[in-house]
Design a protein around this motif. Structure first.
Motif, mmCIF file in Angstrom:
data_model
loop_
_atom_site.group_PDB
_atom_site.id
_atom_site.type_symbol
_atom_site.label_atom_id
_atom_site.label_comp_id
_atom_site.label_asym_id
_atom_site.label_seq_id
_atom_site.Cartn_x
_atom_site.Cartn_y
_atom_site.Cartn_z
ATOM 1 N N ILE A 165 -18.395 -1.502 -24.015
ATOM 2 C CA ILE A 165 -18.928 -2.142 -22.431
ATOM 3 C C ILE A 165 -17.738 -3.031 -22.070
ATOM 4 N N THR A 166 -17.132 -2.695 -20.800
ATOM 5 C CA THR A 166 -16.300 -3.673 -19.970
ATOM 6 C C THR A 166 -16.847 -4.633 -19.438
ATOM 7 N N LEU A 167 -16.316 -5.769 -19.650
ATOM 8 C CA LEU A 167 -17.005 -6.970 -18.977
ATOM 9 C C LEU A 167 -16.270 -7.197 -17.385
ATOM 10 N N VAL A 168 -16.710 -6.926 -16.629
ATOM 11 C CA VAL A 168 -16.344 -7.033 -15.220
ATOM 12 C C VAL A 168 -16.244 -8.236 -14.522
ATOM 13 N N ASP A 169 -17.376 -8.816 -14.539
ATOM 14 C CA ASP A 169 -17.591 -10.201 -14.177
ATOM 15 C C ASP A 169 -18.677 -10.748 -14.578
ATOM 16 N N PHE A 170 -19.025 -12.195 -14.486
ATOM 17 C CA PHE A 170 -20.157 -13.011 -14.788
ATOM 18 C C PHE A 170 -20.144 -14.322 -14.098
ATOM 19 N N LYS A 171 -21.434 -14.708 -14.234
ATOM 20 C CA LYS A 171 -21.813 -16.114 -13.668
ATOM 21 C C LYS A 171 -22.236 -16.830 -14.712
ATOM 22 N N VAL A 172 -21.671 -18.018 -14.895
ATOM 23 C CA VAL A 172 -22.423 -19.276 -15.617
ATOM 24 C C VAL A 172 -22.622 -20.481 -15.071
ATOM 25 N N GLU A 173 -23.559 -21.264 -15.764
ATOM 26 C CA GLU A 173 -23.576 -22.671 -15.124
ATOM 27 C C GLU A 173 -23.500 -23.416 -16.173
ATOM 28 N N THR A 203 -17.547 5.752 -19.222
ATOM 29 C CA THR A 203 -17.831 6.576 -18.069
ATOM 30 C C THR A 203 -17.826 5.504 -16.768
ATOM 31 N N ASN A 204 -17.684 4.364 -17.034
ATOM 32 C CA ASN A 204 -17.869 3.202 -15.935
ATOM 33 C C ASN A 204 -19.473 3.137 -15.247
ATOM 34 N N LYS A 205 -20.439 3.685 -16.112
ATOM 35 C CA LYS A 205 -21.596 3.492 -15.734
ATOM 36 C C LYS A 205 -22.125 2.301 -15.670
ATOM 37 N N LYS A 206 -22.896 1.645 -14.609
ATOM 38 C CA LYS A 206 -23.213 0.285 -14.462
ATOM 39 C C LYS A 206 -24.311 0.127 -15.480
#
Ligand code: UDP
Length: 232
Positions: A165-173, A203-206
């Protein structure tokens, strides 16, 4: 204590602790789109607990203490800093829109952005100068937050890459914990397919909340696939 869009916080048994309950409720576009996705809370509870434990193991202190049951985890009570910290490896979502970047383009290096946590204002992007001027956090705290976010990105990137799995972006607090007169910053909230963009590496499937935002279907199936690949 508090009910948010996807979680409820209850008083914990010991002082300084809370119980974080993961709801099936799913929202997008500042709660303009809502649904109840049966089983989502349980999957996110597992994924977030697993990821937080991995981060603890590399020394990224966070609020997770232990998973209690299907939907609940015991966490440390923190004073939440009202900033959403986004880290991006690949252009997508609001960055693609704002700067007209094709979705899927790798960035030259990881990019950290700050947004004010305020649904009524649609979580506006803010500069570090806004954060210090309005005293949401000090410049030392911002420096710590940036360092922690990049470490989280490195570790999460590896954890997900290992399962295709490719980590595209994320949000943290982040939140403050006090020890007498001094405070320190620890990671809080959750890390799950609700707060990350995760693409199948082949496959780049989300495999994340974009399936809900963009009506792609199979939302819970995709979250479950992330959990299964992580072995949780
Ligand atoms: N994100 C989030 N909560 C928010 C806004 C964004 O968890 O309130 C996550 C989102 O899932 C994505 C990353 O932060 O993994 C970057 O989101 P972006 O700024 O592209 O905004 P969006 O496209 O979600 O509006």
């Amino acid at each position: 204590m508090y009910e948010g869009k996807a979680k409820i916080l209850y008083e914990g048994s010991d002082p300084g602790t809370l119980i974080q309950y993961f709801k099936d409720d799913t929202t997008a576009f500042d709660a303009g789109k809502t649904a109840v996705l049966s089983g989502k809370g349980a999957v996110n509870n597992r994924i977030s607990g697993f990821v937080m434990a991995r981060l603890s193991a590399i020394g990224v202190q966070n609020h997770f203490i232990k998973r209690l049951n299907q939907r609940e985890q015991l966490i440390r009570k923190v004073e939440i800093i009202p900033i959403e910290v986004v880290c991006r490896n690949i252009a997508a979502g609001s960055l693609s829109q704002r700067l007209n970047l094709p979705e899927g383009e790798w960035l030259p290096h990881p990019l950290v952005e700050f947004f004010l946590k305020d649904d009524k204002l649609h979580d506006p992007m803010v500069a570090t100068e806004h954060i210090t001027t309005f005293e949401w956090a000090s410049s030392q705290e911002i420096d710590q937050i940036k360092v922690l976010t990049l470490r989280i990105n490195d570790e999460l990137g590896k954890v997900f890459e290992a399962v295709g799995i490719t980590l595209v972006d994320f949000k943290v607090e982040f939140g403050r914990v006090w020890d007498g007169e001094t405070s320190r910053i620890i990671l809080a909230d959750e890390i799950s397919p609700d707060s990350c963009r995760l693409w199948d590496s082949a496959t780049n499937k989300k495999l994340d909340k974009d399936r809900f935002r963009r009506n792609l279907g199979d939302v819970i199936e995709s979250y479950t696939e992330v959990a299964q690949r992580l072995g949780v």
